[in-house]
Design a protein around this motif. Structure first.
Motif, PDB file in Angstrom:
ATOM      1  N   VAL A  18       0.843  -1.193   0.000  1.00  0.00           N
ATOM      2  CA  VAL A  18       0.000   0.000   0.000  1.00  0.00           C
ATOM      3  C   VAL A  18       0.878   1.243   0.000  1.00  0.00           C
ATOM      4  N   CYS A  19       0.275   2.384  -0.313  1.00  0.00           N
ATOM      5  CA  CYS A  19       1.012   3.640  -0.279  1.00  0.00           C
ATOM      6  C   CYS A  19       1.388   3.970   1.166  1.00  0.00           C
ATOM      7  N   ALA A  20       2.498   4.670   1.336  1.00  0.00           N
ATOM      8  CA  ALA A  20       2.999   4.977   2.675  1.00  0.00           C
ATOM      9  C   ALA A  20       2.326   6.220   3.237  1.00  0.00           C
ATOM     10  N   VAL A  21       2.065   6.197   4.542  1.00  0.00           N
ATOM     11  CA  VAL A  21       1.533   7.364   5.233  1.00  0.00           C
ATOM     12  C   VAL A  21       2.672   8.347   5.465  1.00  0.00           C
ATOM     13  N   ALA A  22       2.469   9.592   5.021  1.00  0.00           N
ATOM     14  CA  ALA A  22       3.467  10.636   5.257  1.00  0.00           C
ATOM     15  C   ALA A  22       3.167  11.411   6.525  1.00  0.00           C
ATOM     16  N   GLY A  23       1.900  11.475   6.891  1.00  0.00           N
ATOM     17  CA  GLY A  23       1.507  12.183   8.099  1.00  0.00           C
ATOM     18  C   GLY A  23       0.005  12.305   8.185  1.00  0.00           C
ATOM     19  N   ALA A  24      -0.494  12.608   9.371  1.00  0.00           N
ATOM     20  CA  ALA A  24      -1.931  12.814   9.578  1.00  0.00           C
ATOM     21  C   ALA A  24      -2.102  13.823  10.699  1.00  0.00           C
ATOM     22  N   ARG A  25      -3.024  14.759  10.472  1.00  0.00           N
ATOM     23  CA  ARG A  25      -3.240  15.797  11.483  1.00  0.00           C
ATOM     24  C   ARG A  25      -4.575  16.489  11.211  1.00  0.00           C
ATOM     25  N   ASP A  26      -5.320  16.729  12.285  1.00  0.00           N
ATOM     26  CA  ASP A  26      -6.540  17.539  12.215  1.00  0.00           C
ATOM     27  C   ASP A  26      -7.507  17.076  11.123  1.00  0.00           C
ATOM     28  N   GLY A  27      -7.666  15.760  10.991  1.00  0.00           N
ATOM     29  CA  GLY A  27      -8.617  15.240  10.027  1.00  0.00           C
ATOM     30  C   GLY A  27      -8.125  15.198   8.596  1.00  0.00           C
ATOM     31  N   VAL A  28      -6.821  15.361   8.397  1.00  0.00           N
ATOM     32  CA  VAL A  28      -6.238  15.309   7.048  1.00  0.00           C
ATOM     33  C   VAL A  28      -5.189  14.190   7.016  1.00  0.00           C
ATOM     34  N   LEU A  29      -5.252  13.360   5.984  1.00  0.00           N
ATOM     35  CA  LEU A  29      -4.320  12.251   5.800  1.00  0.00           C
ATOM     36  C   LEU A  29      -3.445  12.547   4.591  1.00  0.00           C
ATOM     37  N   PHE A  30      -2.123  12.471   4.782  1.00  0.00           N
ATOM     38  CA  PHE A  30      -1.166  12.670   3.700  1.00  0.00           C
ATOM     39  C   PHE A  30      -0.496  11.336   3.375  1.00  0.00           C
ATOM     40  N   THR A  31      -0.477  10.968   2.106  1.00  0.00           N
ATOM     41  CA  THR A  31       0.193   9.744   1.677  1.00  0.00           C
ATOM     42  C   THR A  31       1.196  10.065   0.582  1.00  0.00           C
ATOM     43  N   GLU A  32       2.212   9.200   0.483  1.00  0.00           N
ATOM     44  CA  GLU A  32       3.234   9.380  -0.548  1.00  0.00           C
ATOM     45  C   GLU A  32       2.645   9.087  -1.923  1.00  0.00           C
ATOM     46  N   ALA A  33       3.098   9.849  -2.910  1.00  0.00           N
ATOM     47  CA  ALA A  33       2.641   9.639  -4.280  1.00  0.00           C
ATOM     48  C   ALA A  33       3.276   8.371  -4.845  1.00  0.00           C
ATOM     49  N   ILE A  34       2.515   7.657  -5.668  1.00  0.00           N
ATOM     50  CA  ILE A  34       2.980   6.446  -6.338  1.00  0.00           C
ATOM     51  C   ILE A  34       2.891   6.681  -7.846  1.00  0.00           C
ATOM     52  N   ASP A  35       3.993   6.443  -8.536  1.00  0.00           N
ATOM     53  CA  ASP A  35       4.002   6.585  -9.993  1.00  0.00           C
ATOM     54  C   ASP A  35       3.957   5.213 -10.648  1.00  0.00           C
ATOM     55  N   GLY A  36       3.355   5.165 -11.823  1.00  0.00           N
ATOM     56  CA  GLY A  36       3.295   3.905 -12.565  1.00  0.00           C
ATOM     57  C   GLY A  36       1.939   3.718 -13.204  1.00  0.00           C
ATOM     58  N   PRO A  37       1.851   2.810 -14.167  1.00  0.00           N
ATOM     59  CA  PRO A  37       0.569   2.559 -14.828  1.00  0.00           C
ATOM     60  C   PRO A  37      -0.429   1.928 -13.866  1.00  0.00           C
ATOM     61  N   THR A  38      -1.704   2.239 -14.065  1.00  0.00           N
ATOM     62  CA  THR A  38      -2.753   1.628 -13.263  1.00  0.00           C
ATOM     63  C   THR A  38      -3.158   0.294 -13.878  1.00  0.00           C
ATOM     64  N   LEU A  39      -3.910  -0.467 -13.104  1.00  0.00           N
ATOM     65  CA  LEU A  39      -4.465  -1.711 -13.629  1.00  0.00           C
ATOM     66  C   LEU A  39      -5.333  -1.420 -14.850  1.00  0.00           C
ATOM     67  N   GLY A  40      -6.086  -0.334 -14.817  1.00  0.00           N
ATOM     68  CA  GLY A  40      -6.905   0.031 -15.962  1.00  0.00           C
ATOM     69  C   GLY A  40      -6.076   0.291 -17.206  1.00  0.00           C
ATOM     70  N   ASP A  41      -4.976   1.034 -17.035  1.00  0.00           N
ATOM     71  CA  ASP A  41      -4.083   1.295 -18.173  1.00  0.00           C
ATOM     72  C   ASP A  41      -3.596  -0.015 -18.784  1.00  0.00           C
ATOM     73  N   LEU A  42      -3.200  -0.945 -17.928  1.00  0.00           N
ATOM     74  CA  LEU A  42      -2.624  -2.200 -18.413  1.00  0.00           C
ATOM     75  C   LEU A  42      -3.675  -3.101 -19.046  1.00  0.00           C
ATOM     76  N   LEU A  43      -4.901  -3.066 -18.531  1.00  0.00           N
ATOM     77  CA  LEU A  43      -5.957  -3.867 -19.157  1.00  0.00           C
ATOM     78  C   LEU A  43      -6.203  -3.411 -20.593  1.00  0.00           C
ATOM     79  N   LEU A  44      -6.147  -2.114 -20.833  1.00  0.00           N
ATOM     80  CA  LEU A  44      -6.350  -1.608 -22.186  1.00  0.00           C
ATOM     81  C   LEU A  44      -5.142  -1.896 -23.070  1.00  0.00           C
ATOM     82  N   ALA A  45      -3.946  -1.847 -22.486  1.00  0.00           N
ATOM     83  CA  ALA A  45      -2.733  -2.068 -23.277  1.00  0.00           C
ATOM     84  C   ALA A  45      -2.441  -3.546 -23.484  1.00  0.00           C
ATOM     85  N   ARG A  46      -2.830  -4.396 -22.512  1.00  0.00           N
ATOM     86  CA  ARG A  46      -2.526  -5.825 -22.558  1.00  0.00           C
ATOM     87  C   ARG A  46      -3.770  -6.649 -22.226  1.00  0.00           C
TER      88      ARG A  46
END
Length: 403
Positions: free
Chosen positions: A121-149
């Protein structure tokens, strides 16, 4: 989860501008509190009908920030379910302090999953006052790959489901504390919340307005018939709660392959709940069908994708007796149809001013054929003489909608 506020009359509902300005300020303030020495820039808002999501630049890092107003969807909030804007803001001030707030549970789930051998899963970068920050993940999605392959559909979906094995083992539910599950994201719970209450009739009628403005198109009538059948079919389903966990919110656009299609994927937005593994399979099938139904995919690719979906579904029941296979298939189809209606009607009922994600906007445009599909398959399930070949007939109906 109750919020303690009353639904607002139409003229007093929160506006999109009020909610978005408020949520953006919450994110900026939370980022400043977590990283006081780093510059914070809110870049692009990510359209969503559930929570408010923004891509943020904090120092040299790109993060995704998410906040939830009272734990309800943006659609429900903007429809006045939680009262007028002053009441919502006052309730939110208390809500973010609650240990069972939606994003507190999601942050806790991400931390639990980070210590398991799957899923990634994506990593938690921090959480405060009802806001959740997660690290960005780069790469094709499953949807992208289903259309390509498309010919690799069963392999790609199998790779996604393999990530969930630690959750699907008997006893996995012990990993979550008593209040840590996000049960409100369950398929049947969501369906009953939408369609088994006093306001259901008005809600269904409203589907022909706002986002959907084509006169004469029978969206509401199709939904009404399908809901009636699925509520009846619900009574025949086994209990979904057990000792296993379901990931809870699988969809092709939230499964990423940062290391390439032959390596392990990373999953976003967990909604862990105590449920049968079939809940995850049903959601993945439902969202994949919606994904390809809203793309102009050539017939050959569609056939590859549908065959791959069938392979994945049959692999889950291949060890069962014929009678049990039929029962599981029926269960899976009911869950799939419920989830499809949950998603389609959420987007159809969104206020016109709310920006929809690309998939949501496409779902609105394809609402009649998709709802016709749900109507036809739910009618098939009500026919006690149609058990033989039900899966093949469903695939044929899906193919008619997609191509």
């Amino acid at each position: 989860m109750t919020t303690g506020v009353q639904a607002a009359p139409d003229l007093a509902r929160p506006t999109v501008a009020e909610v978005f300005v408020y949520a953006a300020a919450l994110i900026h303030r939370a980022a400043g509190g977590l990283w006081p020495d780093e510059p914070v820039v809110l870049e692009a808002q990510v359209p969503s009908v559930t929570g408010y999501v923004h891509r943020a630049r904090v120092g040299n890092r790109t993060l995704y920030a998410k906040t939830s107003i009272l734990g309800v969807s943006l659609v429900s909030l903007l429809r006045g379910r939680c009262g007028d804007w002053p009441a919502v803001r006052e309730a939110q001030r208390h809500y973010v302090q609650r240990p069972d707030s939606l994003l507190e549970r999601e942050a806790a789930q991400l931390l639990v999953l980070a210590n398991l051998d799957g899923p990634r899963v994506c990593a938690v970068a921090g959480a405060r006052d009802g806001v959740l920050f997660t690290e960005a993940i780069d790469g094709p999605t499953l949807g992208d790959l289903l259309l390509a392959r498309p010919e690799e559909t069963s392999i790609l979906l199998g790779r996604c489901l393999a990530e969930l094995r630690p959750l699907h083992r008997p006893g996995a539910a012990r990993r979550l504390g008593p209040g840590a599950a996000i049960g409100e994201r369950g398929i049947v719970d969501t369906f009953c919340r939408k369609f088994d209450g006093e306001d259901t009739a008005a809600y269904i009628v409203h589907l022909d307005s706002e986002q959907w403005r084509r006169e004469g198109e029978p969206v509401a009538e199709l939904v009404r018939g399908s809901v009636r059948r699925l509520l009846a079919l619900r009574e025949t389903l086994p209990a979904t709660v057990g000792t296993t966990l379901a990931y809870g919110d699988l969809k092709p656009e939230h499964v990423l392959f940062p290391d390439g299609p032959d390596r392990r994927p990373v999953l976003l937005d967990p909604g862990l709940l105590r449920a049968s593994p079939l809940v995850d399979l049903a959601k993945l099938l439902s969202r994949t069908v919606l994904f390809i139904a809203t793309r102009r995919t050539n017939p050959v690719a569609v056939r590859f994708i549908l065959d791959g979906l069938a392979v994945v579904a049959r692999a889950q029941v291949g060890h069962l007796s014929l009678a049990d296979r039929r029962a599981v298939l029926r269960y899976l189809l009911v869950l799939w149809l419920m989830d499809t209606l949950n998603i389609v009607t959420t987007h159809l009922s969104a206020p016109a001013a709310l920006p929809l994600p690309a998939l949501g906007a496409a779902v609105v445009k394809r609402a009649v054929p998709v709802c016709s599909l749900v109507d036809a398959v739910s009618a098939d399930l009500m026919d006690p003489t149609g058990r033989r070949g039900r899966g093949d007939r469903t695939l044929a109906r899906i193919a008619e909608v997609i191509v």
